[in-house]
Design a protein around this motif. Structure first.
Motif, PDB file in Angstrom:
ATOM      1  N   ALA A   1      32.234  61.903  -3.941  1.00 47.48           N
ATOM      2  CA  ALA A   1      32.769  63.265  -4.042  1.00 47.48           C
ATOM      3  C   ALA A   1      32.196  64.086  -2.897  1.00 47.48           C
ATOM      4  N   LEU A   2      33.074  64.614  -2.057  1.00 48.89           N
ATOM      5  CA  LEU A   2      32.672  65.432  -0.912  1.00 48.89           C
ATOM      6  C   LEU A   2      33.224  66.841  -1.107  1.00 48.89           C
TER       7      LEU A   2
ATOM      8  N   ASP B   1      41.016  57.154   7.589  1.00 49.81           N
ATOM      9  CA  ASP B   1      41.321  55.953   8.372  1.00 49.81           C
ATOM     10  C   ASP B   1      40.080  55.201   8.844  1.00 49.81           C
ATOM     11  N   ALA B   2      38.902  55.747   8.576  1.00 41.24           N
ATOM     12  CA  ALA B   2      37.672  55.107   9.053  1.00 41.24           C
ATOM     13  C   ALA B   2      37.473  53.752   8.377  1.00 41.24           C
ATOM     14  N   PRO B   3      37.018  52.746   9.113  1.00 38.45           N
ATOM     15  CA  PRO B   3      36.776  51.418   8.521  1.00 38.45           C
ATOM     16  C   PRO B   3      35.809  51.466   7.338  1.00 38.45           C
TER      17      PRO B   3
ATOM     18  N   GLU C   1      27.937  60.607  11.590  1.00 38.09           N
ATOM     19  CA  GLU C   1      26.717  60.628  10.778  1.00 38.09           C
ATOM     20  C   GLU C   1      27.048  60.471   9.294  1.00 38.09           C
ATOM     21  N   PHE C   2      28.103  61.131   8.857  1.00 41.22           N
ATOM     22  CA  PHE C   2      28.511  61.047   7.456  1.00 41.22           C
ATOM     23  C   PHE C   2      28.937  59.622   7.093  1.00 41.22           C
ATOM     24  N   LEU C   3      29.753  59.015   7.941  1.00 40.85           N
ATOM     25  CA  LEU C   3      30.246  57.661   7.664  1.00 40.85           C
ATOM     26  C   LEU C   3      29.116  56.632   7.706  1.00 40.85           C
ATOM     27  N   ALA C   4      28.134  56.865   8.564  1.00 35.98           N
ATOM     28  CA  ALA C   4      26.973  55.970   8.602  1.00 35.98           C
ATOM     29  C   ALA C   4      26.224  56.017   7.272  1.00 35.98           C
ATOM     30  N   LYS C   5      26.167  57.206   6.678  1.00 39.44           N
ATOM     31  CA  LYS C   5      25.499  57.346   5.377  1.00 39.44           C
ATOM     32  C   LYS C   5      26.288  56.632   4.284  1.00 39.44           C
ATOM     33  N   ILE C   6      27.605  56.747   4.328  1.00 40.59           N
ATOM     34  CA  ILE C   6      28.450  56.050   3.352  1.00 40.59           C
ATOM     35  C   ILE C   6      28.243  54.543   3.461  1.00 40.59           C
ATOM     36  N   SER C   7      28.214  54.050   4.684  1.00 39.20           N
ATOM     37  CA  SER C   7      28.023  52.620   4.920  1.00 39.20           C
ATOM     38  C   SER C   7      26.679  52.143   4.378  1.00 39.20           C
TER      39      SER C   7
END
Length: 485
Positions: free
Chosen positions: A51-52, A78-80, A37-43
């Motif tokens: 800053a997290l 390491d996430a794309p 969910e977090f990475l989807a928001k970044i994308s």
């Protein structure tokens, strides 16, 4: 530079705060859900500076959970979606064996390759890191991070803690120059409400006052920091702000009849508020806060007027309007992602605040303040985020200098000092054996009995000598050692 040019060179900044304690207590079910969910928001947001700020890294069972913290960092890096963030600085306070320093805070910073100019501050040399290599690339600091100079970290002094339990609460600060504009980013974790019953007694509650004291102490510290100077700051973390519980209960129990149920065996008192037909509408216990319409009632607009903890601080801390539901306490079950637990009155614990000076360095009309994972289980706290656009070249190039306490903050400091319900008379005892080291400085604080008395601690050898040399009576006083790193 006109507004159109400035808009084109602004840096998109994405600030996130997340209490992740429950993730590490149930990592098999929650960790990947949270990361997805977090990475989807970044994308979706596509920030240039991320800053997290994490609180309760490792959870309550951190001795067993620290291996999952490393997995969390690895999966994130390491996430794309993070591939274009070529500069990484991660500070994870994991040294749980150090009672004096451990805060369980984690501050993670990711900088996009498109950011043209970047500097990070050294809090020991009181200057910017000179080597570009010290800023670029990946820098991951974990375990014991006390000697890492590009962060300032402090656990709140023990006499700040309610009920004398010295838990992992404090703050961690970093300073950045991003395309010529300087900001401080401060991760903070304040004290929780130990008992709903005590919180109901009045407003501000003793817990609210304790949080306010620690918050004022932290801001005052920044303003009096002559060696590092004062710059605009964002202060974001788990403030544990709670609604005016006394006011909430009055609102919910109009025309209801209270019935106190006492359990002498385990001191588990409860108050049931019943309607005219004898049905329970609201139950309040030490760790229970349950309404007959629990899942809908606390998502309605009426609750916002009881979010009052920031009112006395409005001149020193500002916040964008909140349009999201309370961020705590959500169920930790992936099958119930939008439900609140019936342990506490839902509240906006997780916040992103800023000093008033921030408005001079950002596009004030271009922001988003919201919550991540509304429909997904993110643990008992939902992460809260703020997007802003940072203007370029707003300086200062040299932040150091004498800092003065704003009058509004000075008044708050005086109020905290004179609050007899929280403070006891203090006198500072010089530490004659203190080292001249720039890494750590200690002072001893003598706590004399006042309106309320904390638990006693046996002074260490240096403290005992200090007491003896001053002719102080240890039977009526307590000596605390506060170390600043």
């Amino acid at each position: 530079m006109d507004s159109a040019q400035e808009d084109g060179t602004c840096t998109d900044v994405f600030l996130v705060t997340a209490n992740v304690g429950s993730l590490f207590e149930d990592p098999e079910r929650l960790l990947q859900l949270w990361l997805h969910e977090f990475l989807a928001k970044i994308s979706h947001v596509q920030p240039r500076f991320l800053a997290l700020h994490l609180q309760e890294v490792g959870g309550k069972t951190y001795e067993k959970s620290m291996e999952y913290v490393q997995e969390f960092i690895r999966c994130l890096c390491d996430a794309p979606e993070m591939g274009d963030f070529t500069c990484v600085h991660i500070f994870m306070d994991e040294d749980f064996k150090s009672a004096e320093h451990f805060t369980a805070l984690g501050s993670l910073y990711f900088v996009h390759k498109d950011v043209a100019s970047l500097k990070i501050w050294n809090f020991l040399t009181h200057s910017w890191e000179e080597s570009l290599q010290d800023v670029k690339d990946k820098h991951i600091y974990s375990g014991n991070i006390e000697t890492i100079a590009t962060k300032e970290k402090s656990k709140f002094p023990q006499h700040f803690f309610p009920e004398c339990k010295w838990s992992r609460k404090g703050f961690m600060r970093t300073r950045w120059e991003i395309n010529g504009t300087v900001i401080d980013l401060v991760n903070i974790h304040l004290f929780h409400d130990a008992s709903n019953l005590a919180a109901c007694e009045n407003f501000p509650s003793v817990y609210c006052k304790t949080r306010r004291r620690a918050l004022v102490h932290t801001i005052e510290r920044f303003h009096l920091d002559e060696q590092n100077g004062t710059v605009p700051f964002f202060l974001f973390g788990d403030f544990n702000f709670r609604c005016d519980t006394e006011g909430v209960v009055k609102e919910l129990t109009e025309n209801l009849t209270p019935h106190r149920v006492q359990n002498v065996k385990n001191e588990n008192d409860k108050i049931h508020y019943r309607n005219s037909t004898g049905n329970n509408v609201l139950t309040v216990g030490k760790k229970e806060f349950s309404h007959a319409d629990h899942q809908l009632k606390f998502k309605e607009d009426w609750l916002k007027k009881f979010d009052r903890e920031l009112e006395p601080l409005k001149d020193v801390l500002v916040e964008y309007p909140i349009k999201f539901v309370p961020s705590y306490p959500f169920e930790e079950d992936p099958e119930m992602p939008t439900d609140y637990m019936s342990t506490r009155c839902p509240a906006w614990c997780d916040r992103i605040l800023m000093s008033p000076q921030v408005h001079e360095i950002i596009r004030s009309d271009d922001w988003t303040y919201g919550m991540i994972g509304e429909a997904v289980c993110m643990g008992d706290h939902k992460p809260v985020y703020l997007t802003v656009r940072l203007k370029p070249n707003k300086g200062p190039s040299d932040p150091t200098g004498v800092s003065q306490l704003p009058e509004s903050l000075s008044n708050l400091v005086n109020q905290a000092l004179n609050d007899d319900s929280l403070w006891m008379e203090q006198s500072v005892v010089d530490d004659s054996n203190a080292s001249n080291s720039s890494v750590a400085k200690s002072r001893y604080i003598l706590m004399k009995k006042g309106a309320s008395s904390p638990c006693k601690e046996a002074p260490d050898e240096a403290g005992a000598l200090a007491i003896k040399s001053d002719g102080l009576d240890t039977e009526s006083a307590m000596l605390l050692k506060e170390t600043t790193v």
